[in-house]
Every structure is written in C-alpha cells, then in structure tokens.
Design a protein around this motif. Structure first.
Motif, PDB file in Angstrom:
ATOM      1  N   LEU A  37       0.820  -1.213   0.000  1.00 37.97           N
ATOM      2  CA  LEU A  37       0.000   0.000   0.000  1.00 37.97           C
ATOM      3  C   LEU A  37       0.857   1.267   0.000  1.00 37.97           C
ATOM      4  CD1 LEU A  37      -2.849  -1.025   2.466  1.00 37.97           C
ATOM      5  CD2 LEU A  37      -2.965  -0.845  -0.021  1.00 37.97           C
ATOM      6  N   VAL A  38       1.940   1.274   0.752  1.00 38.17           N
ATOM      7  CA  VAL A  38       2.841   2.425   0.754  1.00 38.17           C
ATOM      8  C   VAL A  38       3.485   2.589  -0.618  1.00 38.17           C
ATOM      9  CG1 VAL A  38       5.041   3.274   1.683  1.00 38.17           C
ATOM     10  CG2 VAL A  38       3.271   2.440   3.223  1.00 38.17           C
ATOM     11  N   GLY A  39       3.866   1.493  -1.249  1.00 38.49           N
ATOM     12  CA  GLY A  39       4.457   1.550  -2.589  1.00 38.49           C
ATOM     13  C   GLY A  39       3.501   2.111  -3.624  1.00 38.49           C
ATOM     14  N   LEU A  40       2.229   1.827  -3.481  1.00 41.81           N
ATOM     15  CA  LEU A  40       1.235   2.359  -4.414  1.00 41.81           C
ATOM     16  C   LEU A  40       0.958   3.836  -4.168  1.00 41.81           C
ATOM     17  CD1 LEU A  40      -1.334  -0.588  -4.471  1.00 41.81           C
ATOM     18  CD2 LEU A  40       0.266   0.065  -6.277  1.00 41.81           C
ATOM     19  N   ALA A  41       1.015   4.274  -2.935  1.00 44.12           N
ATOM     20  CA  ALA A  41       0.674   5.653  -2.594  1.00 44.12           C
ATOM     21  C   ALA A  41       1.831   6.629  -2.789  1.00 44.12           C
ATOM     22  CB  ALA A  41       0.202   5.728  -1.149  1.00 44.12           C
ATOM     23  N   ALA A  42       3.072   6.164  -2.761  1.00 42.66           N
ATOM     24  CA  ALA A  42       4.237   7.060  -2.802  1.00 42.66           C
ATOM     25  C   ALA A  42       4.311   7.924  -4.055  1.00 42.66           C
ATOM     26  CB  ALA A  42       5.514   6.264  -2.617  1.00 42.66           C
ATOM     27  N   PRO A  43       4.129   7.393  -5.283  1.00 41.24           N
ATOM     28  CA  PRO A  43       4.232   8.272  -6.458  1.00 41.24           C
ATOM     29  C   PRO A  43       3.179   9.379  -6.474  1.00 41.24           C
ATOM     30  CG  PRO A  43       4.404   5.983  -7.114  1.00 41.24           C
ATOM     31  CD  PRO A  43       4.008   5.995  -5.675  1.00 41.24           C
ATOM     32  N   SER A  44       1.953   9.077  -6.121  1.00 42.09           N
ATOM     33  CA  SER A  44       0.929  10.117  -6.130  1.00 42.09           C
ATOM     34  C   SER A  44       1.183  11.134  -5.029  1.00 42.09           C
ATOM     35  CB  SER A  44      -0.460   9.506  -6.001  1.00 42.09           C
ATOM     36  OG  SER A  44      -0.585   8.824  -4.777  1.00 42.09           O
ATOM     37  N   MET A  45       1.758  10.722  -3.933  1.00 39.76           N
ATOM     38  CA  MET A  45       2.076  11.649  -2.855  1.00 39.76           C
ATOM     39  C   MET A  45       3.179  12.608  -3.289  1.00 39.76           C
ATOM     40  SD  MET A  45       1.106  12.414   0.034  1.00 39.76           S
ATOM     41  CE  MET A  45       1.375  12.749   1.715  1.00 39.76           C
ATOM     42  N   ARG A  46       4.170  12.125  -4.026  1.00 36.83           N
ATOM     43  CA  ARG A  46       5.258  12.976  -4.525  1.00 36.83           C
ATOM     44  C   ARG A  46       4.700  14.035  -5.474  1.00 36.83           C
ATOM     45  NH1 ARG A  46       8.467  12.436  -9.098  1.00 36.83           N
ATOM     46  NH2 ARG A  46       7.550  10.392  -9.402  1.00 36.83           N
ATOM     47  N   LYS A  47       3.781  13.635  -6.355  1.00 38.16           N
ATOM     48  CA  LYS A  47       3.173  14.590  -7.278  1.00 38.16           C
ATOM     49  C   LYS A  47       2.343  15.628  -6.532  1.00 38.16           C
ATOM     50  CE  LYS A  47       3.097  11.700 -11.364  1.00 38.16           C
ATOM     51  NZ  LYS A  47       2.289  11.027 -12.369  1.00 38.16           N
ATOM     52  N   LEU A  48       1.668  15.209  -5.485  1.00 34.45           N
ATOM     53  CA  LEU A  48       0.886  16.140  -4.679  1.00 34.45           C
ATOM     54  C   LEU A  48       1.790  17.168  -4.014  1.00 34.45           C
ATOM     55  CD1 LEU A  48      -1.845  16.936  -3.302  1.00 34.45           C
ATOM     56  CD2 LEU A  48      -1.157  15.397  -1.457  1.00 34.45           C
TER      57      LEU A  48
END
Length: 193
Positions: A37-48
């Motif tokens: 779950l952390v691996g899936l959320a990390a790219p979108s969090m960086r863009k945010l």
C-alpha cells in the motif's frame, strides 16, 4: 469448606487457555500488505507535494505583483519588483539572474534609478526568499530584469512567468500572465492575446 486462595496453575486435565497476540506469520502478512500500500501511494504523494510547491510559488508571485501594483497607486511613486539572489540577507540587492525562484524584492523607487539602495531613500516593502525547492520560475522575456509599476498601476510592457515542477522542468506547469494594465492572471498553458 470454602477455599480462600486460588492457585494460578491450571488443574490437571483442565483445558488450556490460548494466549493472546499475533503469530509471526500473521505479523509478516500485515507488514507485506502495508509495504504494498505504501508503494502504491508514494508516487501520487510525490506529485501532490510538487503540485503544492508550484502553487506556493504561484501564490507568492501573484500576491507580490498585486501588492506592488497597489503600493504604486497608493504612494504615487514607481514600485519595482526585481529578482534577487540575496533577498534574505541584511543588504538585499537586485540581481541579473534569469531565474526568479531565487527570490525577489518589492521596493518603492524614490530615486528612480531602477535598483534598490536604502541609502538613496528607496523603501523596501516586501522580500521573498528562495523558492528553489519548488521548481523553476522564469520570466518569458529574459531581457527584462525587473517590473516597474507606474503610479497609475500600469507597466511599460506585458510579460509572463513560467513555473515548472522539479520533476519535469521541460514543461511549464503554470503560467502567470501580466498585462500592460498591471493585472495578472494564471493560465495552464500559454498567455493568449
């Protein structure tokens, strides 16, 4: 006769209670699911985070430009917004640096020389420090070093600023368009005519 004290040992032949807690296998499954779950959320969090940084730079620029225009009208003197590499020092000066994300100064130019010098009665109105962590902020016309707002709130020329994100500096994330009337607007692409 009644027993007054009870032993904590189970009686022989009595069913054993199961102890509470998690097994090693259960704990490893939870850790594996959490890692996915952390691996899936990390790219979108960086863009945010990058998008918020670009918006911070955009807000700082547009508020400084609106402030400079209002001060020029209020004071009846030219107000200049110039880029500065030492905006956060004790003696800030205007710079010929092309990037505006190193910071800028807003000052009333009472001696009409186009540069900030506190010993010549120029009044420093606002200082913006470095926004370099938020990407690049460049004026589209590199020959212009500063913006001079006349006492009427107008500029001599229309200009625009391109804000790019740190991860993709090749494309402009947002553009700030400033008309000759001194008013700015935000666009997603290029400034129209």
């Amino acid at each position: 006769m009644k027993r007054l004290f009870y032993s904590s040992k189970p009686m022989p032949g009595a069913p054993r209670r199961r102890e509470g807690g998690f097994t090693l296998v259960e704990s490893m499954v939870v850790i594996a699911i959490s890692a996915i779950l952390v691996g899936l959320a990390a790219p979108s969090m960086r863009k945010l985070i990058e998008r918020n940084g670009v918006n911070e730079s955009l807000d700082s620029l547009t508020s400084s430009l609106a402030f400079a225009r209002a001060e020029a009208i209020k004071r009846g003197f030219p107000v200049i917004v110039c880029r500065s590499t030492g905006a956060e020092t004790n003696t800030p000066t205007c710079s010929s640096n092309l990037a505006w994300n190193t910071g800028w100064l807003v000052f009333a130019d009472f001696d009409s020389d186009g540069g900030f010098d506190s010993s010549k009665d120029d009044v420093l109105l606002r200082v913006q420090g470095s926004l370099e962590k938020n990407g690049t902020l460049q004026q589209t016309s590199a020959s212009y070093q500063s913006l001079l707002f006349r006492p009427t709130g107008t500029l001599r020329f229309a200009t625009s600023f391109a804000l790019t994100s740190p991860s993709d500096p090749s494309s402009a994330a947002r553009v700030v368009c400033i008309s000759v009337g001194g008013r700015g607007r935000v666009a997603s692409g290029e400034c129209g005519s």
